[in-house]
Every structure is written in structure tokens, then in C-alpha cells.
Design an enzyme around this catalytic site. Structure first.
Site: not given
Ligand code: GDP
Ligand code: IMO
Ligand code: MG
Length: 428
Positions: A13, A15-16, A40-42, A226, A306
Site C-alpha cells: 500500500d 502507492g504503487k 488493491g491498487h488505487t 504486495q 485500519p
Molecule cells: P498500492 O497498493 O501500493 O497501489 O497502494 P494503495 O492504493 O493500496 O494505497 C495507497 C493510498 O494512498 C491510495 O488511497 C492512494 O490514492 C493514496 N496515495 C497515493 N499517493 C499518495 C500521496 O502522495 N499522498 C496522499 N495523501 N495519498 C496518496
Molecule cells: P498491495 O499490492 C498490504 C498482507 C495481508 C496479510 C499477508 C498475507 O495492495 O500493496 P494473503 O491474503 O496475501 O495471504 O495475506 O499479506 N497483504 C497485503 N498488505 N497490501 C497488499 O497488497 C497486500 N497483499 C497481502 O494483509 O498480512
Molecule cells: Mg494496496
């Protein structure tokens, strides 16, 4: 021609999705090579927010081929739903291809994920805290060489036989070991045959497409899911996922050689988060942790949980630089730190035996109750979300970034100050 691997440097998470979306504008091919819908990539385009789980984050560009590589585990129902949702929003997904070798998540994988987590919690009081999507059990079947693959899905007679064979074994485990309810294998066959019919048009050879694109001088982007500390080998085992999110996984999960990788970009946040259980040395349990969680909107994209929050961990970052061979680092989410008087960065761990280490320990037990050694920097009060160049940032932020760069020993070449695709700046 060029190719870049994008990897998470922390526990996910970072911000990939945002960075991949930005880079995909210039990419001809984007390929996902590991994980599944645990990701979950946003991606934010104007007022539109897309939460992508299986679809590669380049999907919004119709001219960019988006590949799901052989290393990905595919839940067909989730993928079809994601495609349907995108179609409704005007995104055709005609640019999607799925490698014929990709393993398929079956209903017994989701069930076994749940049963195994419940068992672990009861037995030891702590489980992994998985996303419950059946990821681990699907990779387990792959390793046991009884998995059902994308190419089986489109051959009904093979699919039927495999569902009966593997399903019978899985039902024994579900009922006899866990005391759960057996899966209805005939119903699963009918359901999955239907998925095969719908997904057949996407089936391809991701290895060939990627290799040929690169040979033809095109730009290839490997989308990491991940993160480094969730890697099955190099993460905080056993609190990890079951795949290889580190840079090497891009080659294994796509079917290309390491000489095809030109740059490896590690994405991190200016602080750390983690979802699920497991060690997290810089975790904050106080109001600063809550402040960061609220300011950064740190609630899971997949499960809504959370996220645990803590200070930036440079021991982790340096580890990520080494195991991924990072050429560049992106630091996202600097803006949520606004208003904190001091910013801390962990530079070493003091272990329970009194030893101070700067290399990330192999055994997660060393991390339990270890004490982070911090360097402290001045915070900032200014709104930085409209800054678009390094020079526009307040002096305190500039100096924080320069200090991070010194400590992690890798160039920081991009900064994120908000979720939108234009809220980034590159540093020369
Ligand atoms: P990913 O799994 O690495 O793609 O990241 P996620 O999408 O799970 O979580 C990143 C969250 O931070 C998302 O809600 C993005 O929209 C948000 N985000 C990404 N870059 C930034 C940033 O520079 N600042 C803020 N405030 N939010 C960001
Ligand atoms: P992105 O690509 C954050 C975590 C789970 C758990 C562990 C194992 O959005 O960054 P699993 O369901 O893969 O067997 O769970 O890995 N986990 C992540 N945490 N971002 C992710 O992906 C994750 N994918 C798995 O919360 O701790
Ligand atoms: Mg994510």
C-alpha cells in the site's frame, strides 16, 4: 527500449498503483507478475477513483497491453466482475491478456484460507491476518503440482477431471481435518466452465508478448503487487504472502530473463503501514499513530481494515534497496506528515540481547520487542499538496528527503504529495 520493475519497499500500500498509472502513460506493455486479488491498487484520474485488484494499473490506457503473468493467481469471478465494472465506466479492457499458465483460485482455496486462519488463531492465538482471498492455498496447490490453470479452464473435459481429482482431495481435508462443509464439485465445474468461456478470449502467452515487445524497442513496465517485507522468502516469515513480490519475482512470474530489466523502482511512503499481523518495529500505538492513519486515510483497499501505522524504517528501506537491486526510490505520501512537530526515522534496531543491528534480521523473532534507534528531524506545517517541484517544498521537507536519501543510500527520484496523478514531482 526500456523496462522498469515497480516494487513495494515496505509492507504494501505504498502507492504503487499511482506510480504505475503515471508510468503506464509511456508504456507499451504493463505486466502483473505475482499475487492476486489480495492487491488493491488505487488509480485516481480527475474525480474518478479506480480500485484495481487483478487488472494491471495500465488498463485505463487502451493502447497499452495489460498482461496478467504466469506468476499471478487468478480468481475468475473477481476478474470478470472487475472487467464488468470497468466496462460500465467506459473502460473496454480489450487490451487485457492472461497468461495460459496462471493458476486459478478455486472455491476450496478461499474456504481453506478461512479454515486455516481460524485454526491458527485457535491453536496459537495469532494468525497471519490474510486477506481471505484464497491466495496461500492456491499457491500451495501450485507448489504441490495439483493446481488448475488458465489453460485447463478453457478445456471443459480436462477441467472436469481436475476438479474431481483435486476437489476430492480438498474435500477430504476440509471435512476430515477442519470439520468443514465439503464443496459441491459438480456445481463448481458448471460455474468454472462458464468462466472459461468468458475468459478464453483473453488467454495468451505473456512471456512471448513481453519478450517480443522489448526486442522491438518498446517500453515494458512490470507492476509489482504486495511488497518486499511480504515476500515469501525475504519478508517477515511466516507473516507474509505466498508469492515473490521482490524484483526477481517479475522475471519468474512473467517468464523473462533478468537481463531484460533496466531499472528497478522501489515505492515507499514517508512513514510505514502494515495490514494483518506480524512484527513491525516502528509501529506507533499512540496519538501520533492515529494522526498518521487519519491524515493518510490508512484503511485497507481490499478489506477496509485500519492499517497499523509507524515511523519510516530505514533498516527496512536499505534492505529493500539490496534485495531488489533498486536503482531509484519514490517516496509517496509526504503530505500526511504535515503538522507533526518532529519526524522520526529508524536507522537501527537494538535487539533484546543488547546488540544493535543495521541489517534487517533473518529471523522475525529478533524483531519482537526490539527497540528502534531513531534519528529525528524537524516537521513542517505548510500545505505541500500543490507543490510540483522539489524547490517549491519547504526547506524542512527538502532537508528531510535529503536525509532519507543519505540514510537509505539510493537516489530518491520522485515524491508524492497527494493521490492524484499530477501530485508528484521528479527530482533530477
Ligand atoms: P498500492 O497498493 O501500493 O497501489 O497502494 P494503495 O492504493 O493500496 O494505497 C495507497 C493510498 O494512498 C491510495 O488511497 C492512494 O490514492 C493514496 N496515495 C497515493 N499517493 C499518495 C500521496 O502522495 N499522498 C496522499 N495523501 N495519498 C496518496
Ligand atoms: P498491495 O499490492 C498490504 C498482507 C495481508 C496479510 C499477508 C498475507 O495492495 O500493496 P494473503 O491474503 O496475501 O495471504 O495475506 O499479506 N497483504 C497485503 N498488505 N497490501 C497488499 O497488497 C497486500 N497483499 C497481502 O494483509 O498480512
Ligand atoms: Mg494496496
Amino acid at each position: 527500449m526500456s523496462s522498469s520493475v515497480i516494487v513495494g519497499t515496505q509492507w504494501g500500500d505504498e502507492g504503487k498503483g499511482k506510480i504505475i498509472d503515471i508510468m503506464a502513460a509511456k508504456a507499451d506493455v504493463v505486466v502483473r507478475s505475482s499475487g492476486g486479488n489480495n492487491a488493491g491498487h488505487t488509480v485516481v484520474h480527475g474525480d474518478q477513483v479506480y480500485k484495481l485488484h487483478l487488472l494491471p494499473s495500465g488498463i485505463l490506457y487502451p493502447e497499452t497491453l495489460c498482461l496478467i503473468g504466469s506468476g499471478v493467481v487468478v480468481d475468475p469471478a473477481v476478474l470478470l466482475e472487475e472487467i464488468k465494472n470497468m466496462n460500465e465506466r467506459g473502460v473496454t479492457c480489450d487490451n487485457l491478456r492472461i497468461d495460459a499458465r496462471a493458476d486459478i483460485i478455486m472455491p476450496w482455496h478461499r474456504l481453506l484460507d478461512k479454515l486455516s486462519e481460524e485454526f491458527k488463531a485457535k491453536q496459537t492465538g495469532v494468525n497471519i491476518g490474510t486477506t481471505g482471498r484464497g491466495i496461500g492455498p492456491c499457491y500451495t496447490d501450485k507448489d504441490e503440482r495439483i493446481g488448475i490453470r488458465m489453460y485447463d479452464l478453457v478445456h471443459p473435459e480436462v477441467l472436469k477431471k481436475k476438479i474431481q481429482e483435486t476437489g476430492e482431495l480438498k474435500n477430504l481435508i476440509i471435512t476430515k481435518v477442519y470439520g468443514g462443509e465439503a464443496c459441491d464439485l459438480d456445481a463448481i465445474y458448471e460455474e468454472y466452465k462458464g468462466y472459461g468461456e468468458k475468459l478464453a478470449k483473453y488467454m495468451a502467452d505473456a512471456s512471448v508478448i513481453t519478450f517480443e515487445a522489448y526486442q522491438a524497442g518498446k517500453n515494458v513496465l512490470f507492476e509489482g503487487a504486495q511488497a518486499t517485507l511480504l515476500d515469501i522468502d525475504f519478508g517477515t516469515y511466516p507473516f507474509v504472502t505466498s508469492s515473490h513480490p521482490i524484483a526477481g519475482g517479475a522475471c519468474v512470474g512473467t517468464g523473462v530473463g533478468p537481463k531484460m530489466i533496466d531499472e528497478v523502482i522501489g515505492v515507499g511512503k514517508s512513514y510505514t503501514t502494515r495490514v494483518g499481523n506480524g512484527p513491525f518495529p516502528t509501529e506507533l500505538f499512540d496519538e501520533t499513530g492515529d494522526y498518521i492513519r487519519n491524515a493518510g486515510g490508512e484503511f485497507g483497499t481490499v478489506t477496509g481494515r485500519p492499517r497499523r501505522t509507524g515511523w519510516f524504517d530505514a533498516v527496512v528501506a536499505r534492505y529493500a534497496v539490496r534485495v531488489n537491486g533498486l536503482t531509484d526510490v519514490v517516496i509517496n505520501k509526504i503530505d500526511p506528515l504535515r503538522g507533526l512537530p518532529k519526524l522520526k526515522v529508524c536507522v537501527a534496531y537494538k535487539l533484546k540481547n543488547g546488540e544493535t543491528v543495521t541489517e534487517f534480521p533473518a529471523n522475525f523473532m529478533d524483531l519482537v520487542d526490539c527497540e528502534p534507534v531513531y534519528e529525528e528531524f524537524d516537521g513542517f506545517d505548510e500545505d505541500i499538496t500543490n507543490c510540483r517541484s522539489f524547490e517549491e517544498l519547504p526547506a524542512t521537507v527538502q532537508s528531510y528527503i535529503k536525509e532519507l536519501e543519505r540514510i537509505i543510500e539510493c537516489p530518491i527520484t520522485m515524491l508524492g504529495v497527494g493521490p492524484a496523478r499530477d501530485q508528484v514531482m521528479t527530482i533530477k
